[in-house]
Design a protein around this motif. Sequence first.
Motif, mmCIF file in Angstrom:
data_model
loop_
_atom_site.group_PDB
_atom_site.id
_atom_site.type_symbol
_atom_site.label_atom_id
_atom_site.label_comp_id
_atom_site.label_asym_id
_atom_site.label_seq_id
_atom_site.Cartn_x
_atom_site.Cartn_y
_atom_site.Cartn_z
ATOM 1 N N ALA A 14 2.058 -4.829 -12.243
ATOM 2 C CA ALA A 14 2.467 -4.412 -10.909
ATOM 3 C C ALA A 14 3.205 -5.558 -10.216
ATOM 4 O O ALA A 14 2.747 -6.704 -10.243
ATOM 5 C CB ALA A 14 1.249 -4.013 -10.089
ATOM 6 N N PRO A 15 4.394 -5.292 -9.642
ATOM 7 C CA PRO A 15 5.152 -6.373 -9.011
ATOM 8 C C PRO A 15 4.417 -6.909 -7.788
ATOM 9 O O PRO A 15 3.866 -6.156 -6.985
ATOM 10 C CB PRO A 15 6.460 -5.689 -8.619
ATOM 11 N N ALA A 16 4.432 -8.211 -7.675
ATOM 12 C CA ALA A 16 3.818 -8.863 -6.519
ATOM 13 C C ALA A 16 4.849 -8.910 -5.406
ATOM 14 O O ALA A 16 5.744 -9.759 -5.404
ATOM 15 C CB ALA A 16 3.347 -10.269 -6.903
ATOM 16 N N LEU A 17 4.763 -7.983 -4.468
ATOM 17 C CA LEU A 17 5.742 -7.851 -3.399
ATOM 18 C C LEU A 17 5.118 -8.281 -2.086
ATOM 19 O O LEU A 17 3.919 -8.091 -1.852
ATOM 20 C CB LEU A 17 6.235 -6.394 -3.300
ATOM 21 N N SER A 18 5.941 -8.840 -1.221
ATOM 22 C CA SER A 18 5.472 -9.294 0.076
ATOM 23 C C SER A 18 5.264 -8.116 1.030
ATOM 24 O O SER A 18 5.683 -6.991 0.746
ATOM 25 C CB SER A 18 6.477 -10.277 0.676
ATOM 26 N N HIS A 19 4.647 -8.389 2.155
ATOM 27 C CA HIS A 19 4.381 -7.340 3.142
ATOM 28 C C HIS A 19 5.683 -6.758 3.683
ATOM 29 O O HIS A 19 5.800 -5.537 3.859
ATOM 30 C CB HIS A 19 3.536 -7.911 4.287
ATOM 31 N N GLN A 20 6.680 -7.612 3.947
ATOM 32 C CA GLN A 20 7.944 -7.121 4.497
ATOM 33 C C GLN A 20 8.662 -6.212 3.498
ATOM 34 O O GLN A 20 9.243 -5.189 3.870
ATOM 35 C CB GLN A 20 8.842 -8.305 4.881
ATOM 36 N N VAL A 21 8.631 -6.581 2.214
ATOM 37 C CA VAL A 21 9.291 -5.749 1.202
ATOM 38 C C VAL A 21 8.576 -4.409 1.064
ATOM 39 O O VAL A 21 9.203 -3.343 0.982
ATOM 40 C CB VAL A 21 9.327 -6.495 -0.144
ATOM 41 N N LEU A 22 7.247 -4.437 1.055
ATOM 42 C CA LEU A 22 6.493 -3.186 0.948
ATOM 43 C C LEU A 22 6.708 -2.292 2.162
ATOM 44 O O LEU A 22 6.783 -1.062 2.041
ATOM 45 C CB LEU A 22 5.006 -3.500 0.783
ATOM 46 N N LYS A 23 6.835 -2.884 3.333
ATOM 47 C CA LYS A 23 7.102 -2.091 4.533
ATOM 48 C C LYS A 23 8.483 -1.459 4.470
ATOM 49 O O LYS A 23 8.687 -0.325 4.905
ATOM 50 C CB LYS A 23 6.974 -2.980 5.771
ATOM 51 N N ALA A 24 9.453 -2.198 3.901
ATOM 52 C CA ALA A 24 10.801 -1.639 3.767
ATOM 53 C C ALA A 24 10.856 -0.523 2.737
ATOM 54 O O ALA A 24 11.761 0.328 2.790
ATOM 55 C CB ALA A 24 11.785 -2.748 3.382
ATOM 56 N N LEU A 25 9.911 -0.488 1.799
ATOM 57 C CA LEU A 25 9.896 0.550 0.769
ATOM 58 C C LEU A 25 9.205 1.831 1.217
ATOM 59 O O LEU A 25 9.160 2.801 0.457
ATOM 60 C CB LEU A 25 9.191 0.029 -0.487
ATOM 61 N N LEU A 26 8.647 1.849 2.425
ATOM 62 C CA LEU A 26 7.902 3.033 2.856
ATOM 63 C C LEU A 26 8.791 4.274 2.935
ATOM 64 O O LEU A 26 8.363 5.383 2.596
ATOM 65 C CB LEU A 26 7.235 2.766 4.209
ATOM 66 N N GLY A 27 10.029 4.099 3.398
ATOM 67 C CA GLY A 27 10.921 5.255 3.485
ATOM 68 C C GLY A 27 11.241 5.837 2.120
ATOM 69 O O GLY A 27 11.204 7.056 1.908
ATOM 70 N N ALA A 28 11.561 4.951 1.156
ATOM 71 C CA ALA A 28 11.819 5.437 -0.199
ATOM 72 C C ALA A 28 10.566 6.038 -0.819
ATOM 73 O O ALA A 28 10.632 7.024 -1.560
ATOM 74 C CB ALA A 28 12.343 4.286 -1.065
ATOM 75 N N TRP A 29 9.397 5.463 -0.518
ATOM 76 C CA TRP A 29 8.151 6.020 -1.045
ATOM 77 C C TRP A 29 7.897 7.417 -0.480
ATOM 78 O O TRP A 29 7.442 8.312 -1.201
ATOM 79 C CB TRP A 29 6.996 5.076 -0.695
ATOM 80 N N ALA A 30 8.176 7.627 0.807
ATOM 81 C CA ALA A 30 7.977 8.956 1.409
ATOM 82 C C ALA A 30 8.888 9.993 0.780
ATOM 83 O O ALA A 30 8.530 11.172 0.680
ATOM 84 C CB ALA A 30 8.217 8.884 2.916
ATOM 85 N N LEU A 31 10.081 9.569 0.320
ATOM 86 C CA LEU A 31 11.023 10.491 -0.324
ATOM 87 C C LEU A 31 10.809 10.578 -1.828
ATOM 88 O O LEU A 31 11.601 11.223 -2.515
ATOM 89 C CB LEU A 31 12.460 10.045 -0.042
ATOM 90 N N SER A 32 9.753 9.900 -2.358
ATOM 91 C CA SER A 32 9.466 9.874 -3.800
ATOM 92 C C SER A 32 10.631 9.296 -4.579
ATOM 93 O O SER A 32 10.978 9.766 -5.668
ATOM 94 C CB SER A 32 9.128 11.296 -4.314
ATOM 95 N N ALA A 33 11.254 8.238 -4.027
ATOM 96 C CA ALA A 33 12.403 7.610 -4.668
ATOM 97 C C ALA A 33 12.080 6.238 -5.238
ATOM 98 O O ALA A 33 12.979 5.550 -5.704
ATOM 99 C CB ALA A 33 13.553 7.483 -3.654
ATOM 100 N N CYS A 34 10.810 5.816 -5.212
ATOM 101 C CA CYS A 34 10.421 4.513 -5.749
ATOM 102 C C CYS A 34 10.149 4.630 -7.246
ATOM 103 O O CYS A 34 9.849 5.709 -7.767
ATOM 104 C CB CYS A 34 9.168 3.998 -5.037
ATOM 105 N N SER A 35 10.238 3.480 -7.923
ATOM 106 C CA SER A 35 9.855 3.430 -9.325
ATOM 107 C C SER A 35 8.337 3.488 -9.431
ATOM 108 O O SER A 35 7.617 3.423 -8.431
ATOM 109 C CB SER A 35 10.394 2.163 -9.975
ATOM 110 N N ALA A 36 7.863 3.562 -10.688
ATOM 111 C CA ALA A 36 6.413 3.660 -10.888
ATOM 112 C C ALA A 36 5.714 2.395 -10.416
ATOM 113 O O ALA A 36 4.653 2.442 -9.781
ATOM 114 C CB ALA A 36 6.114 3.931 -12.365
#
Length: 531
Positions: A158-180
Amino acid sequence: MSGDGREGDRRDDEVRDARRIPGPRGAVDDLDLESVPRPVLPPRGEQAPEETVPKQEPPVSEDGTPGQEALQEKKKEEEAREAPGAEETQEALEAPEVPEDPEAQEVLETPEVPEAPEEQAPEEEGEYVVDEPLSETAADPAASATSPHPGTADAPPAPALSHQVLKALLGAWALSACSAGETAAVEEHLTSCAPCADEALRLRDAVGLLHTDGSLDLDPGLRARVLDGCLGRRPARIPVPEWVTPYDAETARLDALVRDFGAAEWHAPVRLQWFEEERAVTRRTTVAGVIGHLMAVDGLLSAVLGLEDPLAAAEGRGGSEVPLTPVRRTEAYWAATHPPATRAVREPWRNLTHRLISTASIAGRNVAERSVSYGDFALPLQDALLDRAFECWVHGTDIAEAVDYPYGPPSAAHLHRMVDLAARMLPAALAGRRRAGLAGPARELVAPGEPGRSVHLEVEGHGGGDWYIALDSPAAVGSPDRAVAQVALDGVEFCRLVAGHISPVEAAAGQEGDREAIRDVLFASASLSRL
C-alpha cells in the motif's frame, strides 16, 4: 522368488505383513560419501533448484563403458521382469490396498516423513487443488502480515501517502476512479480521520445526484415562474400580454436548444411531416433549413405589425409582392439561400421573434384582433401567435429527434390553449373536406348559433379538457346534448395528430358512438397540419 526378493506365486494378502528383503547392493552404495561434496540446501519452505542436486548415475569404467556390477544388476532386473507371475505380483503390490471388511482394516506402517513447514487443510470433495511452490511472502509470516495482498509475491505494498495527498484523492475515490492501491490507502485513512470521512460522505452523496434518469433540461414553466416572480417585485413598464406568452416561451425554448449547436448539428438531416388529404407527406431538410422555414412563415405576422418581411429582404424584392401561403414562402426562402442555410440563420430568426414580441406588447390589446392571412385562411393575430408557438414546439421536437436530444412538451396552460385553438378550427376544416368530397354529407343543418350534432372530444392528461365539435355546419354550436360520438385522446397525442406526425387511424385511444362522425373529426384534425 524374483530377483528383487519377492515371491511371484503368492497372493497379495499372504505377503502383506512379510518383511521386505532388500535388493542387491549396487556399486554406487560403496561410494565414499565423505569425499562427495554436499549440495547447498535451500531455505526452509522453498523448492530446491535442479542444479543443486547432482544426478546419480551408475559407475562406469575408465574407458567409458558401464561397470561389471552395473551390468549384473541390469541383468537381474530383466530376469525378474521375465519370471512367471512377477508382473501380477508387481501390480498387486503397487495397487492401493482396499480391505474387504472395513471393521477388520489394519493400520499400515507408514514411513516417517520430515515435518512439513505448514499444515495444509484437507481437500474438500469435488474441489480441484493445484499444488504450487510457496512464494517468499507465504513462506515468511511477517511478510504476509504486512502485505495488503497475502499470498501473492508480486502485489505492491500500500502506498504511503501523506494526509494532503489522500485528501486530494477523495474526489476521485467518490467517483471510483482511484487505483486499487490508492483506494486501499484512502479507505484506511478514512477510518482514522474524521474530517476526511465527513468530506468523503458528502462527495459520495453528490455523486449520487449526477446519476439521474430524468432529463437535464429545465422545466418549460420555469422561465414563466421566474419572470412572474421578478415582475411581482417590480412590474414591467410594458408587460407582455397573456396571448403573447406562449410564443415568447416556445421561441425561447427552441433558441436554447439550437444556441450551442456545432456545424455538424446545424447540417443534421431533419424529416418534416404533415398530412395532405388522405396521405402523409414528408420533406427532408436540415436543422438550419427548419429555422429558415420558421422565419419565413413568421414574416406573415411581421407584415401585420408593420415590420420588415424577412423573405423580401432575403430575395431583394423590396416592396414587391411576396408569397402568402406558408408552403410557397418556405420554398422561396430555401431557393433564395445559396449555399444552404447554416448557423448564421439563427441570429436573424431570433431578432425577428424579439421584434414581434416587443411590437405586439407595445401595441396593446387593440392589435390582437388584426387578421393575419395565410393564403387559404386567416387568423386573428393572437391566434396566429399561438399557432406559431405550436409550430415552434413541433419543429423543436423534430430537431431534437434529429440530434438525439430530449425535448418536452409546453407547459400545461400553454398546451391547453393550443388544443383549444385546434378544436375551434375543426368545424371549418370539416366543411372544407366535405366540399372536397373527403367527408360525409351534412345530416342536420341548423341556423347559425344553434346547437347541432356534435362529437365529444375528450383530451386527457397534460393540457386536457372537453370540447364539443359541431359536425354539420361551421356556424353551428357544439353541444353535449347533441353529442353523437365521443373520442378520447392524450393531450400530446392530439397535438401530434394535428401536426401530422401520427396517422388518424392510430390516434384515438377510445371511441364510442357514430363511427363516421369519429372518422371525419380525426381526419379533419390531421388536415390542419402543413409544412
